[in-house]
Design a protein around this motif. Structure first.
Motif, PDB file in Angstrom:
ATOM      1  N   LEU A 265      31.587  32.922  46.720  1.00 21.90           N
ATOM      2  CA  LEU A 265      32.234  31.728  46.047  1.00 21.90           C
ATOM      3  C   LEU A 265      31.776  30.566  47.087  1.00 21.90           C
ATOM      4  O   LEU A 265      32.501  30.399  48.049  1.00 21.90           O
ATOM      5  CB  LEU A 265      33.630  32.029  46.036  1.00 21.90           C
ATOM      6  N   THR A 266      31.128  29.581  46.702  1.00 20.57           N
ATOM      7  CA  THR A 266      30.438  28.594  47.081  1.00 20.57           C
ATOM      8  C   THR A 266      30.970  27.229  46.678  1.00 20.57           C
ATOM      9  O   THR A 266      31.148  26.388  47.705  1.00 20.57           O
ATOM     10  CB  THR A 266      28.760  28.588  47.021  1.00 20.57           C
ATOM     11  N   HIS A 267      31.008  27.001  45.765  1.00 21.22           N
ATOM     12  CA  HIS A 267      31.513  25.601  45.005  1.00 21.22           C
ATOM     13  C   HIS A 267      32.751  26.007  44.237  1.00 21.22           C
ATOM     14  O   HIS A 267      33.190  26.777  43.873  1.00 21.22           O
ATOM     15  CB  HIS A 267      30.494  25.112  44.154  1.00 21.22           C
ATOM     16  N   PRO A 268      33.565  24.486  44.313  1.00 18.12           N
ATOM     17  CA  PRO A 268      34.871  24.514  43.656  1.00 18.12           C
ATOM     18  C   PRO A 268      34.825  25.068  42.259  1.00 18.12           C
ATOM     19  O   PRO A 268      34.010  24.876  41.516  1.00 18.12           O
ATOM     20  CB  PRO A 268      35.134  23.079  43.964  1.00 18.12           C
ATOM     21  N   LEU A 269      35.786  26.003  41.856  1.00 13.99           N
ATOM     22  CA  LEU A 269      36.007  26.691  40.964  1.00 13.99           C
ATOM     23  C   LEU A 269      34.980  27.962  40.588  1.00 13.99           C
ATOM     24  O   LEU A 269      35.027  28.384  39.442  1.00 13.99           O
ATOM     25  CB  LEU A 269      35.948  25.784  39.511  1.00 13.99           C
ATOM     26  N   ASP A 270      34.121  28.095  41.288  1.00 12.60           N
ATOM     27  CA  ASP A 270      33.440  29.315  41.616  1.00 12.60           C
ATOM     28  C   ASP A 270      34.650  30.735  41.551  1.00 12.60           C
ATOM     29  O   ASP A 270      35.517  30.422  42.206  1.00 12.60           O
ATOM     30  CB  ASP A 270      32.722  29.923  42.561  1.00 12.60           C
ATOM     31  N   ALA A 271      34.591  31.591  40.641  1.00  5.80           N
ATOM     32  CA  ALA A 271      35.486  32.465  40.441  1.00  5.80           C
ATOM     33  C   ALA A 271      35.234  33.895  40.467  1.00  5.80           C
ATOM     34  O   ALA A 271      34.093  34.322  39.980  1.00  5.80           O
ATOM     35  CB  ALA A 271      36.490  32.170  39.208  1.00  5.80           C
ATOM     36  N   ALA A 272      35.994  34.885  40.792  1.00 11.02           N
ATOM     37  CA  ALA A 272      35.927  36.307  40.377  1.00 11.02           C
ATOM     38  C   ALA A 272      37.004  36.762  39.726  1.00 11.02           C
ATOM     39  O   ALA A 272      38.281  36.302  40.018  1.00 11.02           O
ATOM     40  CB  ALA A 272      35.796  37.166  41.684  1.00 11.02           C
ATOM     41  N   LEU A 273      36.729  37.460  38.688  1.00 13.33           N
ATOM     42  CA  LEU A 273      37.888  38.075  37.577  1.00 13.33           C
ATOM     43  C   LEU A 273      37.617  39.623  37.836  1.00 13.33           C
ATOM     44  O   LEU A 273      36.609  40.097  37.663  1.00 13.33           O
ATOM     45  CB  LEU A 273      37.460  37.676  36.262  1.00 13.33           C
ATOM     46  N   ILE A 274      38.744  40.351  38.091  1.00 11.32           N
ATOM     47  CA  ILE A 274      38.569  41.688  38.466  1.00 11.32           C
ATOM     48  C   ILE A 274      39.715  42.432  37.661  1.00 11.32           C
ATOM     49  O   ILE A 274      41.014  41.986  37.638  1.00 11.32           O
ATOM     50  CB  ILE A 274      38.978  41.649  39.969  1.00 11.32           C
ATOM     51  N   ASP A 275      39.259  43.499  37.428  1.00  4.07           N
ATOM     52  CA  ASP A 275      40.264  44.569  36.928  1.00  4.07           C
ATOM     53  C   ASP A 275      40.576  45.601  38.120  1.00  4.07           C
ATOM     54  O   ASP A 275      39.656  46.480  38.549  1.00  4.07           O
ATOM     55  CB  ASP A 275      39.372  45.422  35.674  1.00  4.07           C
ATOM     56  N   ASP A 276      41.688  45.488  38.484  1.00  6.26           N
ATOM     57  CA  ASP A 276      42.056  46.064  39.597  1.00  6.26           C
ATOM     58  C   ASP A 276      42.134  47.508  39.728  1.00  6.26           C
ATOM     59  O   ASP A 276      42.347  48.237  40.682  1.00  6.26           O
ATOM     60  CB  ASP A 276      43.601  45.459  40.101  1.00  6.26           C
ATOM     61  N   HIS A 277      42.380  47.910  38.539  1.00  2.00           N
ATOM     62  CA  HIS A 277      42.400  49.586  38.382  1.00  2.00           C
ATOM     63  C   HIS A 277      40.999  50.370  38.447  1.00  2.00           C
ATOM     64  O   HIS A 277      41.033  51.293  39.020  1.00  2.00           O
ATOM     65  CB  HIS A 277      42.763  49.713  36.852  1.00  2.00           C
ATOM     66  N   ARG A 278      40.027  49.376  38.132  1.00  2.00           N
ATOM     67  CA  ARG A 278      38.601  50.041  38.261  1.00  2.00           C
ATOM     68  C   ARG A 278      37.958  49.815  39.310  1.00  2.00           C
ATOM     69  O   ARG A 278      37.034  50.698  39.798  1.00  2.00           O
ATOM     70  CB  ARG A 278      37.830  49.667  36.904  1.00  2.00           C
ATOM     71  N   VAL A 279      38.074  48.687  40.222  1.00  2.00           N
ATOM     72  CA  VAL A 279      37.325  48.342  41.243  1.00  2.00           C
ATOM     73  C   VAL A 279      37.998  47.773  42.456  1.00  2.00           C
ATOM     74  O   VAL A 279      39.211  47.402  42.419  1.00  2.00           O
ATOM     75  CB  VAL A 279      36.016  47.213  40.779  1.00  2.00           C
ATOM     76  N   TYR A 280      37.422  48.209  43.696  1.00  2.00           N
ATOM     77  CA  TYR A 280      38.032  47.460  44.780  1.00  2.00           C
ATOM     78  C   TYR A 280      37.099  46.290  45.208  1.00  2.00           C
ATOM     79  O   TYR A 280      35.952  46.051  44.783  1.00  2.00           O
ATOM     80  CB  TYR A 280      37.651  48.438  46.118  1.00  2.00           C
TER      81      TYR A 280
END
Length: 245
Positions: free
Chosen positions: A201-216
């Motif tokens: 995540l380098t620039h403002p508003l860069d984002a990660a969306l994560i399904d917490d059940h499936r991945v770490y």
């Protein structure tokens, strides 16, 4: 390695549904947030990271991590309501360093928690995660402002617990600012430890969306480019967890 192979042609919803996570670049994220509301107070929103309190629960007594916390609730009708200030709790199953304790952090300033940018982010998350999975009767929503600081002598640890799950259903990690910082790479793993993707995540508003059940997920340590200048990484973390009421 950047992200799953179809990241350039599939939508974030398709990516989270198929792979359990998505990396969304800032300009695309700005468009998605604009569909949910406005970012008219972004300057004040970002500046509020300069006023976070120390994380007293870290072994280093908060020297390198600062944060504030707020809780919201949302029903199936989409209305998002602030909740009384409360502790943040994770079990040892999800946080081996700080689990099974109630952690109290300073509340997010009311003008920020109720401002246009925060409202747009929460509305986007409500709509997005409701499309990834059937929406529950109610969502328990927690919002965390994090500042990870680094010095020439000591690296900043965005995730001192290592690759982990948060013990919720879905997670948004949104970059607000980074200054004089090297690394800070987000890594996504399968439950058996296989690397599924990595991105920074380098620039403002860069984002990660994560399904917490499936991945770490985890983030590598950050260090300053220039040893004698302030170095920090500011992120907003939003978690959604289904509740029965």
């Amino acid at each position: 390695m950047h992200n799953q192979a179809d990241s350039l042609v599939s939508t974030p919803i398709e990516q989270v549904t198929s792979s359990g996570f998505a990396f969304v670049e800032g300009e695309r994220m700005r468009q998605l947030l604009a569909s949910a509301g406005e970012l008219t107070d972004w300057s004040a929103f970002a500046e509020s990271w300069n006023h976070l309190g120390p994380d007293e629960y870290l072994a280093a007594k908060g020297r390198f991590r600062r944060r504030r916390h707020a809780t919201f609730s949302a029903g199936s009708d989409g209305a998002i309501e602030p909740q009384p200030h409360q502790a943040h709790f994770q079990s040892l199953q999800y946080n081996a360093l700080q689990g099974d304790i109630q952690r109290w952090f300073e509340p997010i300033d009311a003008s920020i928690a109720n401002g246009a940018t925060m409202r747009s982010i929460l509305q986007f998350c409500h709509e997005f995660f409701g499309k990834v999975a059937p929406p529950p009767l109610r969502w328990h929503i927690e919002v965390h402002q994090f500042r990870i600081e680094a010095t020439a002598d000591t690296a900043g640890e965005p995730t001192p617990e290592g690759s982990h799950r948060d013990g919720v259903d879905y997670v948004l990690v949104l970059l607000v600012n980074r200054q004089n910082i090297a690394s800070g790479t987000t890594t996504i793993h399968s439950p058996d430890g296989r690397l599924l993707g990595d991105f920074t995540l380098t620039h403002p508003l860069d984002a990660a969306l994560i399904d917490d059940h499936r991945v770490y997920h985890g983030v590598t340590a950050v260090r300053p480019f220039a040893a004698d200048e302030p170095a920090f990484r500011d992120v907003l973390v939003v978690t959604f967890k289904a509740t029965a009421r």
